[in-house]
Design a protein around this motif. Structure first.
Motif, PDB file in Angstrom:
ATOM      1  N   GLU A  29       0.827  -1.212   0.000  1.00  0.00           N
ATOM      2  CA  GLU A  29       0.000   0.000   0.000  1.00  0.00           C
ATOM      3  C   GLU A  29       0.862   1.265   0.000  1.00  0.00           C
ATOM      4  O   GLU A  29       0.674   2.193   0.790  1.00  0.00           O
ATOM      5  N   ARG A  31       1.131   3.790  -2.066  1.00  0.00           N
ATOM      6  CA  ARG A  31       0.439   5.066  -2.312  1.00  0.00           C
ATOM      7  C   ARG A  31      -0.271   5.555  -1.051  1.00  0.00           C
ATOM      8  O   ARG A  31      -0.152   6.738  -0.684  1.00  0.00           O
ATOM      9  N   LEU A  32      -1.006   4.684  -0.392  1.00  0.00           N
ATOM     10  CA  LEU A  32      -1.717   5.079   0.818  1.00  0.00           C
ATOM     11  C   LEU A  32      -0.735   5.543   1.887  1.00  0.00           C
ATOM     12  O   LEU A  32      -0.973   6.529   2.593  1.00  0.00           O
ATOM     13  N   ASN A  33       0.373   4.816   2.031  1.00  0.00           N
ATOM     14  CA  ASN A  33       1.399   5.194   3.010  1.00  0.00           C
ATOM     15  C   ASN A  33       1.896   6.617   2.756  1.00  0.00           C
ATOM     16  O   ASN A  33       1.969   7.441   3.672  1.00  0.00           O
ATOM     17  N   GLU A  35       0.475   9.026   0.995  1.00  0.00           N
ATOM     18  CA  GLU A  35      -0.605  10.000   1.203  1.00  0.00           C
ATOM     19  C   GLU A  35      -0.775  10.327   2.681  1.00  0.00           C
ATOM     20  O   GLU A  35      -0.879  11.500   3.068  1.00  0.00           O
ATOM     21  N   LEU A  36      -0.807   9.296   3.516  1.00  0.00           N
ATOM     22  CA  LEU A  36      -1.008   9.511   4.949  1.00  0.00           C
ATOM     23  C   LEU A  36       0.148  10.299   5.569  1.00  0.00           C
ATOM     24  O   LEU A  36      -0.073  11.218   6.377  1.00  0.00           O
ATOM     25  N   ARG A  46      -6.134  14.229   3.436  1.00  0.00           N
ATOM     26  CA  ARG A  46      -5.559  13.561   2.258  1.00  0.00           C
ATOM     27  C   ARG A  46      -6.089  14.153   0.963  1.00  0.00           C
ATOM     28  O   ARG A  46      -5.354  14.278  -0.019  1.00  0.00           O
TER      29      ARG A  46
END
Length: 305
Positions: A29, A31-33, A35-36, A46
């Motif tokens: 993950e 991308r999520l990492n 972004e966060l 976000r």
């Protein structure tokens, strides 16, 4: 990485480079990492990142983000870096004193809330949460059903500090009593009362499997909250042993289990005289929660150490 601070890094450029970097490092993950972590560094939602792709970061923002990214590259879980985790739609503070709440544990809370509804039509419901950790189970049940009162125990004083903070954060501290208590030691004080429901997400990882867990878990999460003997069932056995002395007449035990453990736990419960044993899978279809009616006991019918 990101040492060229003279460069005017934009949100878009930074995200692209860092997503590629985390992906190459085998971090799920990615991308999520990113972004966060970037949203946390900039102190924005976000969504802001995608509506401000061309925003340049100043040196202070870039330095803050780089420090966060380096922690993630060291395999520290995002939740510990951010200091919080979401569970049942609620926000929980987390750090290395407690396990990070997992989505599969929401199955236990959902089943508990259904059980509370059965009892609350007649009276207020009393609940015991064994091994509360961050307090995610106790707090969620208390938050979503105001007809219950909860006692939450844990052998770790450090974990209880986190749990109390989460109860305050979610405005349910007035209905949860937290106690430092080890279920493997005499618990006479707890045996003085009975509960309508006993809930637990106990440690259930077998000793031999611990080294196969992700580096994020082994390096940062508390091992004592994960491992439970050779077969991973030491805590399950103890809770099943205690349950008849803790659960009121017609009360229930609900316990979370690990992958492939349901047959063994069902056998333990049935051998102990439990009835109406039901297995509930999580959203991945894995048998995750076992609930059962508990045979009643009195002090004259048996003894528990």
């Amino acid at each position: 990485m990101l040492k060229q601070e003279t460069r005017a890094w934009t949100v878009k450029d930074l995200m692209k480079v860092c997503i590629d970097l985390l992906t190459k490092k085998g971090i799920d993950e990615a991308r999520l990492n990113v972004e966060l972590l970037l949203a946390h560094a900039l102190q924005v939602p976000r969504l802001y990142l995608y509506t401000n792709f061309d925003k340049p970061l100043n040196k202070s923002e870039l330095r803050t983000f780089r420090e966060l990214l380096e922690r993630r590259l060291n395999r520290e879980p995002v939740q510990y870096i951010l200091g919080s985790s979401t569970f049942m739609g609620l926000k929980f503070g987390v750090d290395q004193r407690v396990l990070i709440p997992r989505p599969e544990t929401e199955t236990l809370v959902e089943q508990a809330l259904l059980a509370v509804k059965e009892v609350s039509e007649k009276k207020r419901v009393t609940i015991l949460d064994i091994g509360t950790g961050s307090g995610n189970i106790a707090v969620s049940v208390a938050k979503f059903d105001k007809e219950c009162d909860v006692v939450a125990i844990d052998s770790s004083a450090a974990a209880l500090e986190v749990a109390v903070g989460n109860a305050e954060r979610n405005e349910v501290l007035d209905r949860i009593v937290f106690k430092e208590m080890d279920v493997f030691e005499p618990i006479d004080q707890l045996l003085l009362r009975r509960f309508d429901l006993v809930l637990s997400n106990p440690p259930y990882v077998p000793e031999a499997e611990y080294e196969t867990l992700a580096m994020e878990i082994r390096r940062f999460e508390p091992q004592a909250a994960l491992v439970a003997g050779k077969d991973g069932l030491d805590y399950c056995r103890r809770i099943i042993e205690l349950a008849p002395f803790l659960v009121s007449d017609k009360g229930q035990l609900l316990i979370e289990i690990g992958f492939g453990q349901h047959s063994m736990v069902i056998e333990l419960m049935e051998n102990a005289g439990f009835s109406e044993v039901v297995v509930t899978p999580d959203l991945q279809g894995v048998p995750r929660v076992i609930s059962a009616r508990v045979p009643s006991r009195t002090r004259n019918q048996g003894h528990v150490n």
